[in-house]
Design a protein around this motif. Structure first.
Motif, PDB file in Angstrom:
ATOM      1  N   GLN A  52     -73.573  15.995 131.158  1.00 45.67           N
ATOM      2  CA  GLN A  52     -72.585  15.212 131.615  1.00 45.67           C
ATOM      3  C   GLN A  52     -71.767  14.740 130.421  1.00 45.67           C
ATOM      4  O   GLN A  52     -72.305  14.847 129.368  1.00 45.67           O
ATOM      5  N   SER A  53     -70.540  14.399 130.661  1.00 43.94           N
ATOM      6  CA  SER A  53     -69.639  13.783 129.580  1.00 43.94           C
ATOM      7  C   SER A  53     -70.416  12.323 129.063  1.00 43.94           C
ATOM      8  O   SER A  53     -71.331  11.872 129.977  1.00 43.94           O
ATOM      9  N   PHE A  54     -70.113  11.889 128.080  1.00 42.00           N
ATOM     10  CA  PHE A  54     -70.553  10.537 127.482  1.00 42.00           C
ATOM     11  C   PHE A  54     -70.224   9.455 128.417  1.00 42.00           C
ATOM     12  O   PHE A  54     -71.105   8.841 128.905  1.00 42.00           O
ATOM     13  N   GLU A  55     -69.015   9.389 128.918  1.00 43.01           N
ATOM     14  CA  GLU A  55     -68.416   8.321 129.937  1.00 43.01           C
ATOM     15  C   GLU A  55     -69.347   8.510 131.120  1.00 43.01           C
ATOM     16  O   GLU A  55     -69.779   7.381 131.852  1.00 43.01           O
ATOM     17  N   SER A  56     -69.307   9.560 131.663  1.00 42.79           N
ATOM     18  CA  SER A  56     -70.083   9.758 132.998  1.00 42.79           C
ATOM     19  C   SER A  56     -71.335   9.379 132.787  1.00 42.79           C
ATOM     20  O   SER A  56     -72.211   8.797 133.606  1.00 42.79           O
ATOM     21  N   MET A  57     -72.338   9.905 131.500  1.00 43.30           N
ATOM     22  CA  MET A  57     -73.746   9.352 131.700  1.00 43.30           C
ATOM     23  C   MET A  57     -73.717   7.901 131.597  1.00 43.30           C
ATOM     24  O   MET A  57     -74.574   7.346 131.817  1.00 43.30           O
ATOM     25  N   LEU A  58     -72.942   7.305 130.457  1.00 43.99           N
ATOM     26  CA  LEU A  58     -72.624   5.782 130.504  1.00 43.99           C
ATOM     27  C   LEU A  58     -72.606   5.209 131.577  1.00 43.99           C
ATOM     28  O   LEU A  58     -73.448   4.116 131.746  1.00 43.99           O
ATOM     29  N   SER A  59     -71.735   5.799 132.536  1.00 46.66           N
ATOM     30  CA  SER A  59     -71.528   4.950 133.839  1.00 46.66           C
ATOM     31  C   SER A  59     -72.780   5.128 134.658  1.00 46.66           C
ATOM     32  O   SER A  59     -73.228   3.910 135.194  1.00 46.66           O
ATOM     33  N   LYS A  96     -77.645  14.310 129.364  1.00 44.90           N
ATOM     34  CA  LYS A  96     -78.721  14.396 130.467  1.00 44.90           C
ATOM     35  C   LYS A  96     -79.581  13.267 130.550  1.00 44.90           C
ATOM     36  O   LYS A  96     -80.296  12.909 129.491  1.00 44.90           O
ATOM     37  N   ILE A  97     -79.651  12.375 131.293  1.00 42.60           N
ATOM     38  CA  ILE A  97     -80.840  11.517 131.589  1.00 42.60           C
ATOM     39  C   ILE A  97     -81.617  12.301 132.408  1.00 42.60           C
ATOM     40  O   ILE A  97     -81.537  12.520 133.473  1.00 42.60           O
ATOM     41  N   ILE A  98     -83.011  12.109 131.658  1.00 42.99           N
ATOM     42  CA  ILE A  98     -84.133  12.804 132.424  1.00 42.99           C
ATOM     43  C   ILE A  98     -85.352  12.065 132.665  1.00 42.99           C
ATOM     44  O   ILE A  98     -85.784  11.208 131.812  1.00 42.99           O
ATOM     45  N   SER A  99     -85.987  12.126 133.958  1.00 41.83           N
ATOM     46  CA  SER A  99     -87.093  11.301 134.208  1.00 41.83           C
ATOM     47  C   SER A  99     -88.236  11.677 133.509  1.00 41.83           C
ATOM     48  O   SER A  99     -88.618  12.929 133.384  1.00 41.83           O
ATOM     49  N   GLN A 100     -89.007  10.837 133.087  1.00 48.68           N
ATOM     50  CA  GLN A 100     -90.375  11.216 132.340  1.00 48.68           C
ATOM     51  C   GLN A 100     -91.479  11.451 133.481  1.00 48.68           C
ATOM     52  O   GLN A 100     -92.424  12.253 133.323  1.00 48.68           O
ATOM     53  N   ALA A 101     -91.244  10.859 134.574  1.00 47.65           N
ATOM     54  CA  ALA A 101     -92.308  11.074 135.881  1.00 47.65           C
ATOM     55  C   ALA A 101     -92.028  12.212 136.552  1.00 47.65           C
ATOM     56  O   ALA A 101     -93.052  12.726 137.155  1.00 47.65           O
TER      57      ALA A 101
END
Length: 167
Positions: A135-142, A75-80
């Motif tokens: 997310q999968s690694f590929e999806s997150m990377l994309s 997961k990519i999570i915003s710090q804001a």
């Protein structure tokens, strides 16, 4: 006049800490660009269930190492906002951010679900308490790569990458 004193502190490699104290359940790394010192010692046989770190210029390289060490969900999570990237990018949210900038409003207290943070740009909640879907690694990377490629898009500050072990 300001007095400056040099203090020497012995450094201990992270791998030595893992050997001495064992592998933690959750590893939050926030050491201002030196994240590789904690991520590189992780391996399929020596990895926490969860890892998170602040994404910087080496984020793809570090995420790739985590994937090779057995992390399969991200997961990519915003710090804001403490929102997952896909939620952070939603049109309504972006419009609200723009309105806050126009009105020169900057909230300093954020409440979400059962937790609260006094100041924005903190680490936010851990692992399963974060927003959004894994997310999968590929999806997150994309997602991350396309966001970085769109230099015109205001990504709104710093992001943390959360990784979950496959087993």
């Amino acid at each position: 006049d300001q007095v400056v004193e040099v203090v020497s502190v012995a450094a201990v490699p992270f791998s030595d800490l893992l050997d001495e104290f064992g592998v933690p359940h959750y590893l939050k790394i926030d050491i201002e660009g030196a994240d590789a010192a904690c991520i590189n010692p992780l391996s399929p046989r020596r990895r926490p269930n969860y890892v998170s770190f602040e994404m910087g210029d080496d984020a793809i390289k570090l995420a790739t190492h985590l994937h090779e060490a057995g992390y399969s969900q991200f997961k990519i999570i915003s710090q804001a906002t403490f929102l997952a990237l896909e939620q952070h990018k939603q049109l309504l949210f972006r419009a609200g951010r723009k309105m806050n900038r126009i009105l020169k409003r900057n909230p300093t207290h954020l409440v979400r679900d059962n937790w609260s943070f006094r100041y924005l740009h903190s680490s936010g909640p851990m692992a399963e308490a974060t927003s959004g879907d894994w997310q999968s690694f590929e999806s997150m990377l994309s997602d991350w790569s396309s966001l970085i490629d769109k230099k015109a898009y205001d990504i709104g500050g710093w992001f943390d990458l959360h990784a979950k072990s496959g087993s």
